[in-house]
Design a protein around this motif. Structure first.
Motif: not given
Ligand code: ADP
Ligand code: ADP
Length: 232
Positions: A72-82, A156-160
């Protein structure tokens, strides 16, 4: 849900190189509480930190919910990390922020509207039993209460997925049990996949569905907790 393929992590270079994980494979199913147990230095911490790429593997693949994270790109990774929450042995709370603000922190970072943050944090305070403590600072809380803040912030970010890095190792036995009960509640209520690493057998036996034993950077045994630990 989580698939680690041929995961290798080498720290440092040349004569100082230390291999923490070597070609490790592991598969964790959606909704289970999966424990990884092993002695100090076995590679537990490196393993769990590779699941959200806090640590970048030297080789291998990290799949979470159908996505290979190292690509993943840095931006996609940040999204996924949420969607991958984490709690820590020493809680990692902001000491100058209140309980409320610690829990709200990831939501503010994500630009969540204020009214939504308020509703969400209130629900989380009830979930972890800290409604009466919302305006306190971490220094005014017991270890167990601090970890409850850690849990609420992670949710808080409703993680999986919730990653627990020796989350009860700094707590006394009674407090440990109350945090483990909280994790079990959350797992049952939200079908949240929980991965925890520990050096304590008791933690594995009290809440895990399956367990893997890590030794020298590889998985040496895995299966249902009763199968792995209660063999004749
Ligand atoms: P555990 O969590 O089971 O104690 P770790 O994953 O922390 O194991 O460590 C596995 C191995 O990697 C150990 O030999 C450790 O010394 C080494 N290691 C861990 N982190 C680093 C680091 N940042 N730099 C160099 N070596 C490290
Ligand atoms: P409702 O559908 O009435 O919101 P839920 O049981 O789905 O009821 O959720 C109750 C509260 O728990 C809500 O604030 C919701 O945002 C929160 N919640 C739901 N799923 C998760 C999750 N996976 N992690 C953390 N909080 C969650």
């Amino acid at each position: 849900m989580i698939e680690l393929k041929e995961l290798t992590k080498v720290y440092g270079k040349g004569s100082k190189a230390a291999t923490a994980l070597s070609g490790l494979n592991l598969s964790i199913q959606k909704g289970e509480i999966f424990g990884v147990i092993g002695h100090s230095g076995a590679g537990k911490s490196t393993l769990i930190r590779c699941i959200n790429l806090l640590e970048r593997p030297t080789k291998g693949e990290v799949w979470v919910d159908g996505v290979e994270l190292t690509s993943l790109s840095q931006g996609q990774l940040q999204e996924k990390r949420r969607k991958i929450g984490m709690i820590f042995q020493h809680f990692n709370l902001l000491s100058s922020a209140t309980v409320y603000d610690n829990i709200a922190f990831p939501l503010r970072l994500a630009g969540t509207p204020k009214a939504d943050i308020e509703r969400k944090v209130k629900d989380l305070l009830v979930l972890v039993g800290l409604e009466q403590h919302r305006n306190k600072y971490p220094a005014q809380l017991s270890g167990g209460q601090k970890q409850r803040v850690g849990v609420a912030r992670a949710l808080a970010s409703d993680p999986d997925v919730l990653l627990c890095d020796e989350a009860t190792s700094a707590l006394d036995p009674q407090t440990t049990d109350s945090i483990l009960r909280l994790l079990l509640d959350i797992n049952r209520k939200f079908h949240l996949t929980i991965v925890l690493i520990t050096h304590e057998m008791h933690v594995i036996q009290s809440i895990c569905d399956r367990v893997a034993v890590i030794h020298g950077g590889g998985i040496v045994e895995q299966g249902e907790v009763a199968e792995v630990f209660l063999k004749p």
